[in-house]
Design a protein around this motif. Structure first.
Motif, PDB file in Angstrom:
ATOM      1  N   THR A  11       0.837  -1.203   0.000  1.00 15.62           N
ATOM      2  CA  THR A  11       0.000   0.000   0.000  1.00 15.62           C
ATOM      3  C   THR A  11       0.868   1.247   0.000  1.00 15.62           C
ATOM      4  O   THR A  11       0.590   2.209  -0.715  1.00 15.62           O
ATOM      5  CB  THR A  11      -0.908   0.027   1.248  1.00 15.62           C
ATOM      6  OG1 THR A  11      -1.570  -1.218   1.330  1.00 15.62           O
ATOM      7  CG2 THR A  11      -1.935   1.133   1.169  1.00 15.62           C
ATOM      8  N   THR A  12       1.934   1.220   0.802  1.00 17.58           N
ATOM      9  CA  THR A  12       2.766   2.416   0.888  1.00 17.58           C
ATOM     10  C   THR A  12       4.142   2.225   0.232  1.00 17.58           C
ATOM     11  O   THR A  12       4.671   3.157  -0.346  1.00 17.58           O
ATOM     12  CB  THR A  12       2.981   2.845   2.352  1.00 17.58           C
ATOM     13  OG1 THR A  12       3.099   1.672   3.123  1.00 17.58           O
ATOM     14  CG2 THR A  12       1.849   3.663   2.861  1.00 17.58           C
ATOM     15  N   TYR A  13       4.679   1.011   0.353  1.00 15.61           N
ATOM     16  CA  TYR A  13       5.965   0.723  -0.288  1.00 15.61           C
ATOM     17  C   TYR A  13       5.864  -0.595  -1.040  1.00 15.61           C
ATOM     18  O   TYR A  13       5.138  -1.490  -0.614  1.00 15.61           O
ATOM     19  CB  TYR A  13       7.092   0.608   0.753  1.00 15.61           C
ATOM     20  CG  TYR A  13       7.489   1.952   1.297  1.00 15.61           C
ATOM     21  CD1 TYR A  13       8.422   2.738   0.639  1.00 15.61           C
ATOM     22  CD2 TYR A  13       6.906   2.446   2.457  1.00 15.61           C
ATOM     23  CE1 TYR A  13       8.772   3.985   1.117  1.00 15.61           C
ATOM     24  CE2 TYR A  13       7.250   3.701   2.949  1.00 15.61           C
ATOM     25  CZ  TYR A  13       8.179   4.464   2.269  1.00 15.61           C
ATOM     26  OH  TYR A  13       8.517   5.699   2.740  1.00 15.61           O
ATOM     27  N   GLY A 195       0.708  -3.492   7.655  1.00 17.90           N
ATOM     28  CA  GLY A 195       1.297  -2.629   6.623  1.00 17.90           C
ATOM     29  C   GLY A 195       0.680  -1.248   6.645  1.00 17.90           C
ATOM     30  O   GLY A 195       0.165  -0.789   7.672  1.00 17.90           O
ATOM     31  N   GLY A 196       0.706  -0.598   5.491  1.00 16.77           N
ATOM     32  CA  GLY A 196       0.172   0.754   5.407  1.00 16.77           C
ATOM     33  C   GLY A 196      -1.350   0.773   5.404  1.00 16.77           C
ATOM     34  O   GLY A 196      -1.971   1.712   5.907  1.00 16.77           O
ATOM     35  N   GLY A 224      -1.262   1.360   8.711  1.00 17.82           N
ATOM     36  CA  GLY A 224      -0.532   2.539   9.138  1.00 17.82           C
ATOM     37  C   GLY A 224      -1.273   3.844   8.861  1.00 17.82           C
ATOM     38  O   GLY A 224      -1.211   4.780   9.658  1.00 17.82           O
ATOM     39  N   ASP A 225      -2.010   3.885   7.737  1.00 12.40           N
ATOM     40  CA  ASP A 225      -2.743   5.109   7.405  1.00 12.40           C
ATOM     41  C   ASP A 225      -3.746   5.469   8.507  1.00 12.40           C
ATOM     42  O   ASP A 225      -4.048   6.640   8.729  1.00 12.40           O
ATOM     43  CB  ASP A 225      -3.532   4.926   6.097  1.00 12.40           C
ATOM     44  CG  ASP A 225      -2.614   4.732   4.902  1.00 12.40           C
ATOM     45  OD1 ASP A 225      -1.411   4.976   5.045  1.00 12.40           O
ATOM     46  OD2 ASP A 225      -3.114   4.327   3.835  1.00 12.40           O
ATOM     47  N   GLU A 262       2.625  11.199   9.376  1.00 12.23           N
ATOM     48  CA  GLU A 262       3.339   9.942   9.084  1.00 12.23           C
ATOM     49  C   GLU A 262       4.803  10.048   9.508  1.00 12.23           C
ATOM     50  O   GLU A 262       5.368   9.127  10.095  1.00 12.23           O
ATOM     51  CB  GLU A 262       3.225   9.639   7.585  1.00 12.23           C
ATOM     52  CG  GLU A 262       3.433   8.171   7.242  1.00 12.23           C
ATOM     53  CD  GLU A 262       4.826   7.832   6.744  1.00 12.23           C
ATOM     54  OE1 GLU A 262       5.158   6.646   6.648  1.00 12.23           O
ATOM     55  OE2 GLU A 262       5.612   8.768   6.468  1.00 12.23           O
ATOM     56  N   LYS A 265       5.045   9.841  13.229  1.00 12.72           N
ATOM     57  CA  LYS A 265       4.845   8.450  13.671  1.00 12.72           C
ATOM     58  C   LYS A 265       6.142   7.650  13.541  1.00 12.72           C
ATOM     59  O   LYS A 265       6.525   6.927  14.463  1.00 12.72           O
ATOM     60  CB  LYS A 265       3.736   7.830  12.803  1.00 12.72           C
ATOM     61  CG  LYS A 265       3.463   6.375  13.075  1.00 12.72           C
ATOM     62  CD  LYS A 265       2.480   5.808  12.070  1.00 12.72           C
ATOM     63  CE  LYS A 265       3.129   5.614  10.703  1.00 12.72           C
ATOM     64  NZ  LYS A 265       2.231   4.998   9.721  1.00 12.72           N
ATOM     65  N   ARG A 266       6.838   7.823  12.441  1.00  9.16           N
ATOM     66  CA  ARG A 266       8.114   7.111  12.255  1.00  9.16           C
ATOM     67  C   ARG A 266       9.149   7.564  13.273  1.00  9.16           C
ATOM     68  O   ARG A 266       9.864   6.752  13.847  1.00  9.16           O
ATOM     69  CB  ARG A 266       8.698   7.409  10.876  1.00  9.16           C
ATOM     70  CG  ARG A 266       8.039   6.658   9.763  1.00  9.16           C
ATOM     71  CD  ARG A 266       8.554   7.279   8.479  1.00  9.16           C
ATOM     72  NE  ARG A 266       7.908   6.701   7.339  1.00  9.16           N
ATOM     73  CZ  ARG A 266       8.432   5.728   6.600  1.00  9.16           C
ATOM     74  NH1 ARG A 266       9.603   5.233   6.893  1.00  9.16           N
ATOM     75  NH2 ARG A 266       7.783   5.265   5.576  1.00  9.16           N
ATOM     76  N   GLY A 341       5.904  -2.187   7.725  1.00 10.87           N
ATOM     77  CA  GLY A 341       6.574  -1.059   8.379  1.00 10.87           C
ATOM     78  C   GLY A 341       6.018  -0.711   9.747  1.00 10.87           C
ATOM     79  O   GLY A 341       6.764  -0.288  10.642  1.00 10.87           O
ATOM     80  N   MET A 342       4.704  -0.925   9.937  1.00  9.76           N
ATOM     81  CA  MET A 342       4.092  -0.528  11.204  1.00  9.76           C
ATOM     82  C   MET A 342       4.568  -1.364  12.385  1.00  9.76           C
ATOM     83  O   MET A 342       4.378  -0.973  13.535  1.00  9.76           O
ATOM     84  CB  MET A 342       2.563  -0.649  11.101  1.00  9.76           C
ATOM     85  CG  MET A 342       1.846   0.568  10.577  1.00  9.76           C
ATOM     86  SD  MET A 342       2.290   2.115  11.379  1.00  9.76           S
ATOM     87  CE  MET A 342       1.846   1.815  13.063  1.00  9.76           C
ATOM     88  N   ARG A 344       7.390  -1.662  13.292  1.00  7.81           N
ATOM     89  CA  ARG A 344       8.525  -0.992  13.938  1.00  7.81           C
ATOM     90  C   ARG A 344       8.052  -0.157  15.120  1.00  7.81           C
ATOM     91  O   ARG A 344       8.862   0.327  15.902  1.00  7.81           O
ATOM     92  CB  ARG A 344       9.228  -0.078  12.946  1.00  7.81           C
ATOM     93  CG  ARG A 344       9.857  -0.835  11.819  1.00  7.81           C
ATOM     94  CD  ARG A 344      10.676   0.093  10.945  1.00  7.81           C
ATOM     95  NE  ARG A 344      11.111  -0.596   9.744  1.00  7.81           N
ATOM     96  CZ  ARG A 344      12.150  -1.407   9.708  1.00  7.81           C
ATOM     97  NH1 ARG A 344      12.857  -1.624  10.788  1.00  7.81           N
ATOM     98  NH2 ARG A 344      12.476  -2.003   8.577  1.00  7.81           N
ATOM     99  N   MET A 345       6.742   0.046  15.228  1.00  7.23           N
ATOM    100  CA  MET A 345       6.224   0.852  16.340  1.00  7.23           C
ATOM    101  C   MET A 345       6.463   0.087  17.646  1.00  7.23           C
ATOM    102  O   MET A 345       6.030  -1.064  17.783  1.00  7.23           O
ATOM    103  CB  MET A 345       4.727   1.099  16.117  1.00  7.23           C
ATOM    104  CG  MET A 345       4.080   1.936  17.177  1.00  7.23           C
ATOM    105  SD  MET A 345       2.349   2.262  16.750  1.00  7.23           S
ATOM    106  CE  MET A 345       1.812   3.016  18.271  1.00  7.23           C
TER     107      MET A 345
HETATM  108  P1  AMP Z   1       4.163  -1.439   4.331  1.00  6.68           P
HETATM  109  O1  AMP Z   1       2.821  -1.375   3.646  1.00  6.68           O
HETATM  110  O2  AMP Z   1       4.503  -2.742   4.879  1.00  6.68           O
HETATM  111  O3  AMP Z   1       5.250  -0.843   3.512  1.00  6.68           O
HETATM  112  O4  AMP Z   1       4.024  -0.527   5.650  1.00  6.68           O
HETATM  113  C1  AMP Z   1       4.086   0.838   5.577  1.00  6.68           C
HETATM  114  C2  AMP Z   1       3.535   1.438   6.838  1.00  6.68           C
HETATM  115  O5  AMP Z   1       4.501   1.327   7.851  1.00  6.68           O
HETATM  116  C3  AMP Z   1       3.235   2.911   6.662  1.00  6.68           C
HETATM  117  O6  AMP Z   1       2.049   3.246   7.347  1.00  6.68           O
HETATM  118  C4  AMP Z   1       4.425   3.569   7.310  1.00  6.68           C
HETATM  119  O7  AMP Z   1       4.102   4.840   7.835  1.00  6.68           O
HETATM  120  C5  AMP Z   1       4.727   2.601   8.431  1.00  6.68           C
HETATM  121  N1  AMP Z   1       6.109   2.693   8.877  1.00  6.68           N
HETATM  122  C6  AMP Z   1       7.224   2.584   8.140  1.00  6.68           C
HETATM  123  N2  AMP Z   1       8.312   2.748   8.900  1.00  6.68           N
HETATM  124  C7  AMP Z   1       7.875   2.974  10.160  1.00  6.68           C
HETATM  125  C8  AMP Z   1       8.517   3.218  11.409  1.00  6.68           C
HETATM  126  N3  AMP Z   1       9.845   3.293  11.507  1.00  6.68           N
HETATM  127  N4  AMP Z   1       7.737   3.388  12.501  1.00  6.68           N
HETATM  128  C9  AMP Z   1       6.385   3.323  12.409  1.00  6.68           C
HETATM  129  N5  AMP Z   1       5.735   3.096  11.251  1.00  6.68           N
HETATM  130  C10 AMP Z   1       6.459   2.934  10.141  1.00  6.68           C
END
Ligand code: AMP
Length: 603
Positions: A11-13, A195-196, A224-225, A262, A265-266, A341-342, A344-345
């Protein structure tokens, strides 16, 4: 063998990977990054930009970019969807001719499958630059909770991008394959994939290359959104009263707030406080800069965790319910794999650790695991060496609509796939000449709470007496979740079949014309990439020459058969590289570059 790739269309990457000498390897983008932001945009000059360049453009001109389109792919447009979209994305979502979702970006209306195709096309070009030759076969991953329509749309996007889909693979299953291979893990694992835009959980048994999914579940509207949206709400509340309404109505301002949220949050994953500063908030339609306002504030990790608590609680609830479906308890899980990515929170990690009483496994980057696993599976599908076997499950219940607005379940969620189910139905009324068998997907008992996938129509039946015309309905669910339905009038043997898969969101003419447009774009880019590869390759050869001199010197100082062999290997590569230059053979150049990089990594 032709190169094959695994693609995580996130969704995001997004990311693309391949199997290199038995190890999954992430292919960097041509810009040198490991991940590609899933953003497409158009500059004021009309040039298409994808990935990082689109993300940068979005900072300046949010109305020129389309991020997070995966949230809506394969869905039907509705007012509810439009309202939900306003809260998370900067572009308007519109209804297409078939009721499918389209978006308006930089003044153009685009089907979502075209946006996804542009992303896939970019990853394909990255892979082609890596291999120095065309790549056409891929495993593409989808969230486990994607339904038929979403899977179908993903296939359509691949078709537009000129990719042959070897298989659509569920994201958590892909991640488990990567973790399994890299960590040589055997046992019972849970994949927690936040994910995002979506949240998936799968429980698997992994033993000697056999990956057996026991249960899967998730929340397609949690990602994440949504965490960003919570921060945005909090930010909006701090905008001075005088400006708040204008800011809330303004897409550009809301997008600025979303970007800032965003980023904060990171930051809060590594630090305990994030400073947020957003300027030019106001009505950009009217374009009255003198009335714009500025927001400066700070968000602490503790307060963010409070804001996010309803979302993290939902994640843990989903884990419990998937464990229930697998008839397991948290203590039965021997490895917890974090993906997305989420994860990592810190709070997410903490809650997962608490629930399972163990630390999540490491060894694979959570952002890369899905693409790496897809590459492992892609290699297996083409080589058929039998090193891995995947047994997946149905991610939704498949049913037939019956009288009274209810459904009869034929294939239950979490049944192993491929699956076949057969049942006999008696058509409705006496005197009827047609039988319609509606097919649904979903967990409810009620048809109107499920998604209708299509229907089989049997004509020329003659129902004198209900009990005399039994109709046998057969469901076949493939190992990647595609359903075929067949109905037979058992009195006459007449049969009708629908492959639900055959439903596309766009007309064939439109798909063809979008494919041509994409192919023309890709060809242009590939030519540019080729010129670039040829012009930069001499630098690789220079490096190789320096390496030969270095290795020769060290072989003189410390003679050994290994040292001689290293010199020989680099010299052979150098010779191969010189031939490649003479022939203008980019595939050979790419191969030499890869092998040299591997040698350098080993020396
Ligand atoms: P994905 O779809 O797996 O790429 O996840 C992306 C999501 O992870 C997005 O909402 C990003 O804002 C979030 N994200 C990426 N890096 C971090 C981080 N270091 N801490 C918190 N959220 C993150």
């Amino acid at each position: 063998m032709d190169p094959v790739i695994g693609i995580d269309l996130g969704t995001t990457y997004s990311a693309v990977a391949t199997l290199d000498s038995g190890r999954p390897l992430l292919i960097p983008s041509r810009a040198g990054a490991r991940l590609t932001p899933s953003v497409v945009g158009f500059t004021a000059m009309g040039e298409r930009v994808v990935g990082e360049r689109a993300q940068i453009l979005g900072d300046e001109a949010p109305d020129r970019v389309a991020p997070a389109t995966k949230r809506f792919i394969g869905k039907r447009w509705s007012q509810g969807l439009e309202k939900a979209a306003r809260a998370v994305v900067p572009y308007p979502v519109l209804s297409g001719p078939q009721g499918e979702v389209r978006i308006r970006v930089a003044g153009r209306v685009m089907p979502l499958t075209q946006v996804s195709a542009m992303l896939l096309g970019e990853l394909k070009l990255d892979a082609e630059a890596h291999f120095g030759r065309p790549v056409s076969k891929a495993v593409i991953t989808v969230p486990a909770n994607f339904d038929e329509g979403q899977r179908q749309a993903t296939r359509e996007a691949a078709r537009i991008a000129g990719l042959e889909v070897l298989r659509l693979l569920n994201e958590p299953t892909a991640a488990a394959m990567a973790y399994g291979l890299v960590n040589s893990f055997q046992g019972r694992a849970l994949v927690f994939d936040l994910g995002g835009g979506t949240f998936d959980v799968s429980v698997l048994e992994m033993e000697n290359g056999v990956y057996e999914v026991k249960a899967t579940g998730g929340d397609p509207q949690l990602g994440g959104d949504d965490f960003d949206a919570r921060i945005v709400q909090w930010l909006v509340a701090q905008v001075p009263d005088l400006h708040r309404e204008a800011v809330m109505k303004d897409r550009v301002s809301m997008q600025r707030l979303r970007y800032a949220a965003e980023r904060a949050k990171r930051t809060l994953s590594d630090q305990v406080e994030a400073f947020i500063s957003v300027g030019e908030l106001g009505d950009h339609q009217e374009g009255a800069p003198e009335r714009y306002c500025q927001l400066d504030t700070a968000l602490t990790r503790d307060f963010f965790q409070t804001l996010a608590e309803p979302l993290t609680t939902r994640c843990i609830d989903v884990c419990r319910s998937v464990l229930d479906e697998a008839k397991l308890t948290p203590g039965d899980i021997e490895a917890v794999m974090l993906v997305g990515g989420m994860t990592r929170m810190p709070l997410v990690r903490q809650l997962v650790t608490q629930l399972f009483g163990r630390q999540p496994v490491t060894g694979v980057n959570p952002d890369e695991a899905v693409a790496l696993g897809a590459a492992v599976h892609a290699a297996e599908l083409v080589s058929r060496q039998g090193q891995t076997l995947l047994i997946d499950v149905a991610t939704h219940t498949m049913s037939v609509g019956v009288l009274g607005g209810t459904v009869r379940k034929l294939i239950a969620r979490n049944s192993p796939v491929p699956a076949t189910a057969r049942e006999t139905f008696l058509p409705g009324r006496t005197g009827q000449t047609q039988a319609r068998i509606p097919v649904f997907q979903g967990e409810s008992e009620f048809a109107d709470e499920c998604t209708k996938l299509g229907e089989v129509v049997l004509t020329d039946i003659n129902v004198v007496n209900r009990a005399e015309v039994p109709i046998e309905v057969t469901f076949e669910l493939s190992n990647e979740g595609t359903l075929s339905v067949r109905a037979v009038d058992t009195t006459t043997g007449m049969a009708e079949a629908i492959r639900i898969e055959a439903r596309t969101t766009l007309s064939t003419t439109e798909v063809d014309s979008l494919s041509q447009e994409q192919a023309a774009y890709s060809q242009q880019q590939a030519e540019k990439d080729k010129v670039l590869a040829i012009s930069t390759f001499p630098r690789v050869l220079d490096k190789a020459e320096r390496l030969v001199r270095l290795l020769e010197k060290s072989a003189e100082e410390n003679p050994s058969p290994e040292a001689d062999s290293a010199v020989g290997q680099v010299k052979a590569l150098l010779a191969q590289g010189r031939v490649a230059v003479k022939l203008g053979d980019t595939a050979q150049m790419a191969e030499v570059t890869r092998l040299l990089e591997r040698l350098v990594a080993l020396t």
